[in-house]
Write an enzyme that holds these catalytic residues in place. Structure first.
Site, PDB file in Angstrom:
ATOM      1  N   HIS A 178       1.728   1.991  -4.989  1.00 14.23           N
ATOM      2  CA  HIS A 178       2.039   0.586  -4.719  1.00 14.23           C
ATOM      3  C   HIS A 178       0.808  -0.073  -4.114  1.00 14.23           C
ATOM      4  O   HIS A 178       0.321   0.350  -3.065  1.00 14.23           O
ATOM      5  CB  HIS A 178       3.224   0.484  -3.754  1.00 14.23           C
ATOM      6  CG  HIS A 178       3.564  -0.929  -3.369  1.00 14.23           C
ATOM      7  ND1 HIS A 178       3.934  -1.880  -4.289  1.00 14.23           N
ATOM      8  CD2 HIS A 178       3.568  -1.552  -2.161  1.00 14.23           C
ATOM      9  CE1 HIS A 178       4.171  -3.018  -3.666  1.00 14.23           C
ATOM     10  NE2 HIS A 178       3.947  -2.850  -2.377  1.00 14.23           N
ATOM     11  N   VAL A 210       2.924  -8.517   2.643  1.00 16.16           N
ATOM     12  CA  VAL A 210       1.836  -8.656   3.611  1.00 16.16           C
ATOM     13  C   VAL A 210       0.707  -9.562   3.085  1.00 16.16           C
ATOM     14  O   VAL A 210      -0.127 -10.036   3.861  1.00 16.16           O
ATOM     15  CB  VAL A 210       1.272  -7.268   3.992  1.00 16.16           C
ATOM     16  CG1 VAL A 210       0.382  -6.717   2.893  1.00 16.16           C
ATOM     17  CG2 VAL A 210       0.546  -7.305   5.325  1.00 16.16           C
ATOM     18  N   LYS A 214      -0.962  -8.957  -0.314  1.00 16.45           N
ATOM     19  CA  LYS A 214      -1.900  -8.251  -1.198  1.00 16.45           C
ATOM     20  C   LYS A 214      -2.217  -9.074  -2.449  1.00 16.45           C
ATOM     21  O   LYS A 214      -3.377  -9.229  -2.818  1.00 16.45           O
ATOM     22  CB  LYS A 214      -1.319  -6.887  -1.592  1.00 16.45           C
ATOM     23  CG  LYS A 214      -1.064  -5.955  -0.425  1.00 16.45           C
ATOM     24  CD  LYS A 214      -0.598  -4.585  -0.882  1.00 16.45           C
ATOM     25  CE  LYS A 214       0.748  -4.640  -1.593  1.00 16.45           C
ATOM     26  NZ  LYS A 214       1.841  -5.087  -0.692  1.00 16.45           N
ATOM     27  N   ASP A 247       0.586  -4.776  -7.984  1.00 16.18           N
ATOM     28  CA  ASP A 247       1.881  -4.189  -7.645  1.00 16.18           C
ATOM     29  C   ASP A 247       1.924  -2.681  -7.881  1.00 16.18           C
ATOM     30  O   ASP A 247       2.173  -1.916  -6.961  1.00 16.18           O
ATOM     31  CB  ASP A 247       3.023  -4.874  -8.409  1.00 16.18           C
ATOM     32  CG  ASP A 247       4.375  -4.418  -7.879  1.00 16.18           C
ATOM     33  OD1 ASP A 247       4.574  -4.458  -6.647  1.00 16.18           O
ATOM     34  OD2 ASP A 247       5.213  -3.998  -8.689  1.00 16.18           O
ATOM     35  N   GLU A 250       1.664 -11.321  -9.533  1.00 19.35           N
ATOM     36  CA  GLU A 250       2.878 -11.956  -9.034  1.00 19.35           C
ATOM     37  C   GLU A 250       2.589 -12.641  -7.699  1.00 19.35           C
ATOM     38  O   GLU A 250       2.157 -12.001  -6.741  1.00 19.35           O
ATOM     39  CB  GLU A 250       4.003 -10.932  -8.835  1.00 19.35           C
ATOM     40  CG  GLU A 250       5.278 -11.564  -8.285  1.00 19.35           C
ATOM     41  CD  GLU A 250       6.308 -10.528  -7.855  1.00 19.35           C
ATOM     42  OE1 GLU A 250       7.343 -10.935  -7.314  1.00 19.35           O
ATOM     43  OE2 GLU A 250       6.043  -9.322  -8.032  1.00 19.35           O
ATOM     44  N   ARG A 296     -13.343  -1.391  15.617  1.00 19.30           N
ATOM     45  CA  ARG A 296     -14.159  -2.594  15.821  1.00 19.30           C
ATOM     46  C   ARG A 296     -15.637  -2.363  15.516  1.00 19.30           C
ATOM     47  O   ARG A 296     -16.373  -3.306  15.240  1.00 19.30           O
ATOM     48  CB  ARG A 296     -14.002  -3.087  17.260  1.00 19.30           C
ATOM     49  CG  ARG A 296     -12.575  -3.497  17.612  1.00 19.30           C
ATOM     50  CD  ARG A 296     -12.506  -4.113  18.986  1.00 19.30           C
ATOM     51  NE  ARG A 296     -13.274  -5.342  19.071  1.00 19.30           N
ATOM     52  CZ  ARG A 296     -13.384  -6.069  20.183  1.00 19.30           C
ATOM     53  NH1 ARG A 296     -12.787  -5.669  21.297  1.00 19.30           N
ATOM     54  NH2 ARG A 296     -14.104  -7.170  20.184  1.00 19.30           N
TER      55      ARG A 296
END
Length: 318
Positions: free
Chosen positions: A140, A159, A161, A179, A204, A245
């Site tokens: 995925h 989220v 993508k 997807d 999508e 970081r």
């Protein structure tokens, strides 16, 4: 994973000529990526004969065959023409032996040819068959080519993508899959990702629906497949979660037998994820070429500490 590839597919993709059996190509299946060069078989050794493999004859094999008698060579060729043998390939634009043509016609096995050298056609056929017959894993995520770096974008559903991939396409990069990404291992160090046939070139976007990237942005905005060099994992920002970081983390993800570098990027309002991922890909490429910004920072920091230490020591002496 495809269970077989037809000889017709092999001819089309490797661009082979057909000496005999044009009407047989669609009915002959190849079930293994291994290619056989029948050297011992020409001497009559058939205790182990990999009949299911494509049989490749080059200069060495055809030269040896010329030194054999007609009856002896015809007998050997008939033994090589087994029902499960997919095809014979003759390299270097050589003419197939008449005995091979006769035996192949009796058994209904195609004979193919090419101008390529034996080594080149062997490599091309192996790479093609390994890609088609390799075990596949469906992941995925979204796969994008960014400056030649294959970036697999993962993360929870919703989220961002696909939206990030759309922005990357607008910035001139290329979409491979959205997807679902079909992944297979090409060799010990290489993973290749491609889109399922039903999802090729499609993206999508929630609120809009399905868009065809190739029709909207042109053929240069898509690719059929690419190596997976880097995994970028998007996750919702949380004050309790610690993110790298300085760029000296060593997070990885293993897919099949290949270990792929992985970075996690926090998703937060106001962050331009497309630019961040683009920078991550460029930084990965720079590291691959020997430049490590984190190492440079560490060296600068150590140099500054040493300079301050010397100043402090000289100040105390004064």
């Amino acid at each position: 994973m495809a269970e077989s590839v037809t000889v017709a597919d092999l001819v089309d993709n490797i661009r082979l000529d057909v000496y005999y059996g044009e009407d047989l190509l669609d009915d002959r299946d190849i079930t293994t990526s291994d290619i056989s060069r029948p050297g011992l078989e020409l001497t009559g050794y058939f205790n182990y004969y990999p009949a299911k493999r494509v049989q490749l004859l080059g200069i060495t094999e055809t030269s040896f065959a010329k030194g054999m008698s007609h009856d002896e060579l015809l007998d050997v060729m008939r033994q090589m023409c087994q029902p499960e043998t997919p095809a014979f390939v003759i390299s270097t634009q050589l003419e197939p032996p008449e005995e091979l043509l006769q035996a192949a016609k009796e058994s209904g096995i195609p004979i193919l040819g090419t101008k390529m050298t034996t080594s080149r056609v062997l490599s091309n056929m192996t790479n093609y068959l390994e890609g088609k017959l390799a075990e596949r894993q469906s992941l995925h995520g979204v796969l994008v080519d960014i400056y030649g770096v294959g970036v697999l974008i993962t993360g929870d559903s919703g989220v961002g993508k696909s939206e990030t991939a759309l922005e990357l396409v607008k910035r001139g990069h290329r979409l491979i899959a959205d997807d679902r990404v079909e992944v297979f291992q090409q060799d010990e160090q290489t993973l290749v990702g491609e889109a399922p046939a039903i999802l090729a070139h499609l993206l999508e976007i929630r609120g809009i629906g399905i868009i065809d990237v190739m029709n909207l942005f042109g053929a240069g905005a898509v690719r059929s497949e690419t190596d997976i060099d880097l995994i970028v994992h998007l996750e919702a920002w949380s004050p309790d979660k610690r993110f790298d970081r300085l760029g000296n983390g060593d997070e990885t993800q293993k897919i099949f037998d290949v270990v792929v570098p992985k970075i996690s990027i926090p998703v937060k309002t106001g962050r331009n994820l497309a630019i961040i991922i683009e920078a991550a890909a460029m930084n990965f490429r720079a590291r691959s070429m020997g430049y490590d910004a984190t190492k440079v920072f560490d060296e600068n920091l150590n140099r500054l500490i040493q300079q301050n230490s010397k100043k402090n020591k000289s100040g105390k002496k004064a």
